[in-house]
Every structure is written in structure tokens, then in C-alpha cells.
Design a protein around this motif. Sequence first.
Motif, PDB file in Angstrom:
ATOM      1  N   LEU A 540       0.816  -1.208   0.000  1.00  8.14           N
ATOM      2  CA  LEU A 540       0.000   0.000   0.000  1.00  8.14           C
ATOM      3  C   LEU A 540       0.854   1.265   0.000  1.00  8.14           C
ATOM      4  CD1 LEU A 540      -2.790   1.283   0.131  1.00  8.14           C
ATOM      5  CD2 LEU A 540      -2.768   0.991   2.611  1.00  8.14           C
ATOM      6  N   ILE A 571       3.146   1.800   5.573  1.00 15.47           N
ATOM      7  CA  ILE A 571       2.050   0.834   5.562  1.00 15.47           C
ATOM      8  C   ILE A 571       2.472  -0.367   4.716  1.00 15.47           C
ATOM      9  CG2 ILE A 571      -0.389   0.463   5.097  1.00 15.47           C
ATOM     10  CD1 ILE A 571       0.269   2.601   7.214  1.00 15.47           C
ATOM     11  N   GLU A 573       0.660  -3.124   4.381  1.00 17.96           N
ATOM     12  CA  GLU A 573      -0.478  -3.940   3.987  1.00 17.96           C
ATOM     13  C   GLU A 573      -0.440  -4.203   2.483  1.00 17.96           C
ATOM     14  OE1 GLU A 573      -2.798  -5.361   5.794  1.00 17.96           O
ATOM     15  OE2 GLU A 573      -1.920  -4.623   7.655  1.00 17.96           O
ATOM     16  N   ASP A 608      -5.362   8.266   4.757  1.00 20.79           N
ATOM     17  CA  ASP A 608      -5.389   7.714   6.118  1.00 20.79           C
ATOM     18  C   ASP A 608      -5.638   6.208   6.039  1.00 20.79           C
ATOM     19  OD1 ASP A 608      -4.994  10.147   7.411  1.00 20.79           O
ATOM     20  OD2 ASP A 608      -7.145  10.629   7.273  1.00 20.79           O
ATOM     21  N   VAL A 609      -4.942   5.461   6.899  1.00 21.89           N
ATOM     22  CA  VAL A 609      -5.102   4.007   6.983  1.00 21.89           C
ATOM     23  C   VAL A 609      -5.581   3.652   8.384  1.00 21.89           C
ATOM     24  CG1 VAL A 609      -3.984   1.763   6.797  1.00 21.89           C
ATOM     25  CG2 VAL A 609      -3.314   3.622   5.265  1.00 21.89           C
ATOM     26  N   HIS A 610      -6.710   2.946   8.474  1.00 20.72           N
ATOM     27  CA  HIS A 610      -7.283   2.514   9.756  1.00 20.72           C
ATOM     28  C   HIS A 610      -7.102   0.993   9.879  1.00 20.72           C
ATOM     29  CE1 HIS A 610     -10.128   6.139   8.966  1.00 20.72           C
ATOM     30  NE2 HIS A 610      -8.989   6.530   9.520  1.00 20.72           N
ATOM     31  N   LEU A 611      -6.018   0.603  10.543  1.00 22.93           N
ATOM     32  CA  LEU A 611      -5.754  -0.834  10.671  1.00 22.93           C
ATOM     33  C   LEU A 611      -6.772  -1.530  11.562  1.00 22.93           C
ATOM     34  CD1 LEU A 611      -1.854  -0.820  10.993  1.00 22.93           C
ATOM     35  CD2 LEU A 611      -3.244  -1.294   8.982  1.00 22.93           C
ATOM     36  N   ASP A 615      -9.395  -0.629   6.757  1.00 16.04           N
ATOM     37  CA  ASP A 615      -9.711   0.131   5.553  1.00 16.04           C
ATOM     38  C   ASP A 615      -8.740   1.309   5.428  1.00 16.04           C
ATOM     39  OD1 ASP A 615     -10.512   1.984   7.423  1.00 16.04           O
ATOM     40  OD2 ASP A 615     -12.661   1.828   6.994  1.00 16.04           O
ATOM     41  N   PHE A 616      -8.727   1.908   4.261  1.00 15.92           N
ATOM     42  CA  PHE A 616      -7.944   3.129   4.044  1.00 15.92           C
ATOM     43  C   PHE A 616      -8.834   4.152   3.341  1.00 15.92           C
ATOM     44  CE2 PHE A 616      -7.338   0.840   0.124  1.00 15.92           C
ATOM     45  CZ  PHE A 616      -7.281   1.812  -0.858  1.00 15.92           C
ATOM     46  N   LEU A 673      -9.438  -2.956   3.373  1.00 21.91           N
ATOM     47  CA  LEU A 673      -8.186  -3.669   3.101  1.00 21.91           C
ATOM     48  C   LEU A 673      -8.428  -5.146   2.838  1.00 21.91           C
ATOM     49  CD1 LEU A 673      -5.839  -2.056   5.763  1.00 21.91           C
ATOM     50  CD2 LEU A 673      -5.827  -1.688   3.299  1.00 21.91           C
TER      51      LEU A 673
END
Length: 715
Positions: A540, A571, A573, A608-611, A615-616, A673
Motif C-alpha cells: 500500500l 504501511i 499492507e 489515512d489508513v485505519h488498521l 480500511d484506508f 483492506l
Amino acid sequence: MFQRGWQTLIQRFRSTEIGGEDDAGEDAAAGSAPSGRLWLLLAMGLAFSLLVAWAMVTINAETPRLGRPAGSPSDDQMQGLQQAQAVAADTPTFPGDQEARAVNLPDDWSNSHPNYQGAVWYRFDFQANPSNAVEDTSLIGAYIERACSTVEVHLNGHLVYRGGRMTEPYSRQCAQSHVVPLPTSLLKHGGNQLDLKVVGYPIKRVTARQRAGGLAVVQVGPMEDIRALHNSYAFWTSTLSQVLGGVLGVLGLFALGLAWVRRLDYLVFFGLLTLGWSLISGQFWLQDTPIDNTAMEVLLAMMFAPMTAFAIKFLLGYAGQGMRFLSRGKRRRQLNWALWAQCFLLPLSLLVGPDRLFLIARIWYVLFALEIFAAIGCFLWVTGQGRRPEFWLMSGALGAVAAVLGIELSYQNGVVRLWGVHVTHLVMPLLYAAVAVRLIQVYARALKTAEGARQQLEKRVQEISAEIERNFNQIAELRVEQIAEKERKRIAADLHDDLGAKLLTIVHTSDNDRISTLAREALEEMRLSVRGLTGRPMVLSDALADWRSEVVSRLGQAGIECEWRNPNDTIEEPLSSRTYVQTTRIVREAVSNIIKHSSASHVIIQADVHLDQHDFVLLIQDNGKGIPLELDSRPDRGHGMTSMKHRAKQLNGQCLVESGPGFGTVIRLTLPLEVATMQAPKPASSPAAAAVAASMRGAAVASGYSSIFPASSQF
């Protein structure tokens, strides 16, 4: 208490065996411990057998009481005629001209008339109306407990009763009592004479003492008391034996049916054994058979040979034939030959001469008894080692069989005298019934276990079938995916090698700047499509870097300031090729709309990435004029918004557009994601869809539209 002690002893056996197995290599004496325990167990079984045998002997000693009902008459009402004048003569009436001798009853011909065959007359004198007895008007009768083979009764010279055929072959009524009504018209107030003519065979011409000639005590008294004695005696001697014989016949047929279902040989032998005893009990029904005495005796005696073989084969088969001396097929065949040879030798030996029937039969009976004792001993040895519940069952059976055989052999050899109820015909059917109940219990338990195993098997088969179906579906899907992947790679290779080479030639050889620009844009779009077809994932962080480079370059060429805000952390991912391609097209469409329609001077793009939420988010905001009023209520009808939202929806995400005249536009793209890591690229839905996409690309190229999204909308 006895059962708890037995369970404790079993647990000690098991612990001893386990310990012996662990220490077998260390101490040779450990192997002898289980053997000593086994001998102790056998000793306990033998003691239990002796206890059962003692109980059987005691019951046999008390059997005369069974022939008397609970309310038996008093002695002053019954006259027991225990002394008589006997004459051996086959005459129509009592031979008064011949010398008679006094005999005491019961009279056994083997002692009083040895080797005599024919008729013996007995004369009794009795008073018809003794003092303190019944009144003159009462009906009286005579009760003859046993007259072998049959009897004829005369009262004061008149024939009043005949039990059966008095000529050869005589009626076989040795196990039947007789009730003789004494007509009042023939009775005298003084002395009366009662003459009995008994016909029978000497002991040497029969195979069992029970069928030798003789006469029991005769009783005279009230008729109702006589009938009570007769009914009680008949129940215990013949009726009960007949009922038990019928029950054994049913059990034998059931055992044979069970053997047919379960394919067990020992059940076949048990069924034949019970059926054989049921046939022996048939002698209580067959009283007037027109068969010669010698032939009938041979038929009855020869049945014991196959029954002995059936009993031995049943015991060895039920024990599992675990005896060491039967571990080889040769010895088993020898045993079978010996058992079945007896079935032919017994009748041959009995046919040597009719005067030796009893002697030869006694020898065979002793031999059969020893064979059965040996088979039971082997059975106890094997079951004692396995500590099966059958050990105690057969220990009790051993005691009962030992007592019955001992009593029977003692009676046949004249050691004891049995008058009244014969214990053999009562005990042996009960033993067979007990063993049959045990076999049924074992079968029911095995059936229950098999039913449980069948249900578990069906459940397991269903689970395996479902698993196989799932695996088959997965394999089918994987195969389809492999084929689709192979086709995508072929198309990508064709595009790259053929169309790509031609577009690259146009870019480098064309003198027209517009044509060269369009070819370059088509080449970039083709490369992006090829990347999506090849299915190579990427990180990512690398995707964000590519998008940033392209967006900043395009906005800078258009004179628009761009501020890109990335997360501080790297990131790692993974991002699937499909997600990367679709997101790239959404971003390009958004940038194209900003350049063409927004009149913006400044753009802010924040990633923004929300682990935790997997999701991003890409937030694209400009300071342009926003969407015009005529499209304010219908923002999806222009600027390619429909295609952007459709692409986001295909990725299980969403694309939100917020705008107003004079306030700029905000595009919020949210993608999960999980889609990037799990969802595989999908082939074109249909050839028609592919044709539409190709036509849209051609239309875009022909119109000179500069957007890199081939299906975008225009105002």
C-alpha cells in the motif's frame, strides 16, 4: 458384597497383568503372577460350582414333597397300599392258582424280577370305609404314581381301568401317574381286593432305568384328594417338562435365526442343542407309538451323542476356541471327527444285542459326562483368563450340570432311588434357558453397539460427503480461476507485445503532437490494464507513492498547487492488483474533473489508513467553484461521478461527494483492506460488456478526450 469383592479381584488382576508386562524383562517371576491369580480364580469358580451342586442335591432330596399339594389329605383319609401279593404271569385275571409272594412297594423289577419281560399281577386288600373316614356316599379312587410301562386295574374281579396297550409294544407311560375311580357299586363294606396288572421291560432291554418295569405305592382315598395328588405330580413331571420343551424349541429356532443373521457357528450348535432336548422331551407326548421297544430305545439313546457334540462345539465356539491345544486346524479336525464318530458308533454298539442296551448305554453316558466336564473346564479356563461375565455363569452351570449328571448316573447305576419328580427334566431346560437369556443379552448389547456405530458412521459419512462436496467446489472454483488467470495473462501478453509495440511506435514516429499525446495516454492506459490482468499485488505504501507522483505531476502541469498528506508510518499492507487499478482510475477521474471543471487553484489530498477497521481513506478536496446549480441536486449525472461510485462499490467500498456552488468539492473514497488482500480479479462479465468498453475507448480516442478513464462522462 460378593459382587464388590469380585470387582476388586478383577481390578487386582488387571493391575497385576499391567505390572507384569512392564517388568517382564526384569524379573522372570513376574510372569507367574497372573497364572497364580488364574488358578485362584478357577478355585473360586470350582467352589461356587460345588455350592450349586450341593443345592441341586438338596433339591433332589426334597422332590418327593413336590408331588404333594399344599392341602394334602390326612393319613386317616388316605390308605397307602405298600404291601402286595405279586405273581409274574400274563393272564387275563389274577392267577389265583399260582403261588404269590409278598413284595413291598415301590417294587423295582431289576431287584424283584430281574431279566423278566411281560406282566406282573399285584393284589391288595383294603377296607372301603375305614373308621373316622369319609361317609359311605363319598366317591373314592386309587392313585398309582408310577406303573412302568402301563397298568390295568381290577376291583373285586371286575376290570375298572386300563392305562394303555397291554401287548407288545407296550404303551410308554412310565412318567405318567394314574387316577382310577373305584365304582361304589363294586365296593364291599368289608374287605376288597384291588388287582393291578403291570406290563413292562427288564432293565437290560432299556437304555435308562426310568423306563424299566416297576410299580410305586398305591393310595386309596377320596376322589378329590386323589385328583389333587395326580394334578400336582403331573404338573412337576410331565406338564412342566412339556412346557419347557416347547420353550426350548422356540429358543432353538430363535438361536438358529440369530446364527443365520450374525453368521456365528456356536449359535447354530446351541440352537441344535436346545432343539435336541426339546425332541427328547417329546417322549412325554409319545405314549402309544407302534414302534418296537429296542428300536425306540436306540432312537432315544442315540440322540445324546449329537447333543453332546453340539454342547462341546457350542462351549468351545463361545469361548472363542482360544485353547492352545485347538490352535491348529489339524487338532480341530481331529476333535470334530471324534465327536461326529460317536454319533455313528453309539447306535452301532447298541444294536449288538437287545440284552445289553442298558450296560452299553451306561458306558456311553459316563463318557459323555466326562466330555462335557472337560469342555466346561476348558471354557472356564479361557473365560477366566479373559475375566468375562460368562465365567461365573458357567461356574454355576458347571455345578448344576455336575449335580444333575451325578444324580442321573447314580440313579442309573442303582446307587440312589428316584420316585416322583425327576430333577433332570426340570433343571436342564432351565440351564438352557439361562444360557439363551445370556446369549440374547450379549446379542442385544452387540446390536445396540452396532446401532450406535452405524449412527456414528452415517454421521461421519455425511460429514465426509459435505467436506468432499466443499473440496470439490473449491477445486472447481480454483480450476475456473486458474483458467481465467491463464486467459488474463494471455490477453495481457497479447496487448503488451502487439498493441503496446504499435502504440510505442506511434509515440516515437508521429510528427503530430496531438496524435503522439493520445498514443502515449493510450499506452499508459494499456499498461495499467495489463497490470490489472497480470494480478501482481503491491504494498500500500508503494501504491500511495505512485498515486502521489502522478497526481502532483498532472496538477503541477495544469498550474494547480497540490498538498499531499501521507500517514507517518510505512504501511506494509498488501494491495491486490485489481484494487490498485480501480483506485488509480478513480483518482485519475477525480484529478481530471478538477483540472477541467473546478477552476481550482489549490488541492489537498489526504491518505489515512485505519488498521483497526481494516480500511484506508483518500480525501480529495479542492477550492474550486463546485458543482453548478443545474447539477446540484443530481451530482451523479456529471463529472464521471457515476463511474467513480460504481468502481468503489465493486471493491466493497464507497465514494462520497460533497459540493456546492462556490464552496469547492470534497471526494471521500473509503476502501476495505480485506478486498485488497482477499478478492481476486474478476473476468469480464460478458463479450457484450467487453465490446461496450472497447467502443467507449474508441469514442474517447476519436473525440480527443484527455481523461485516462475510458468510460468517463462529459458535460
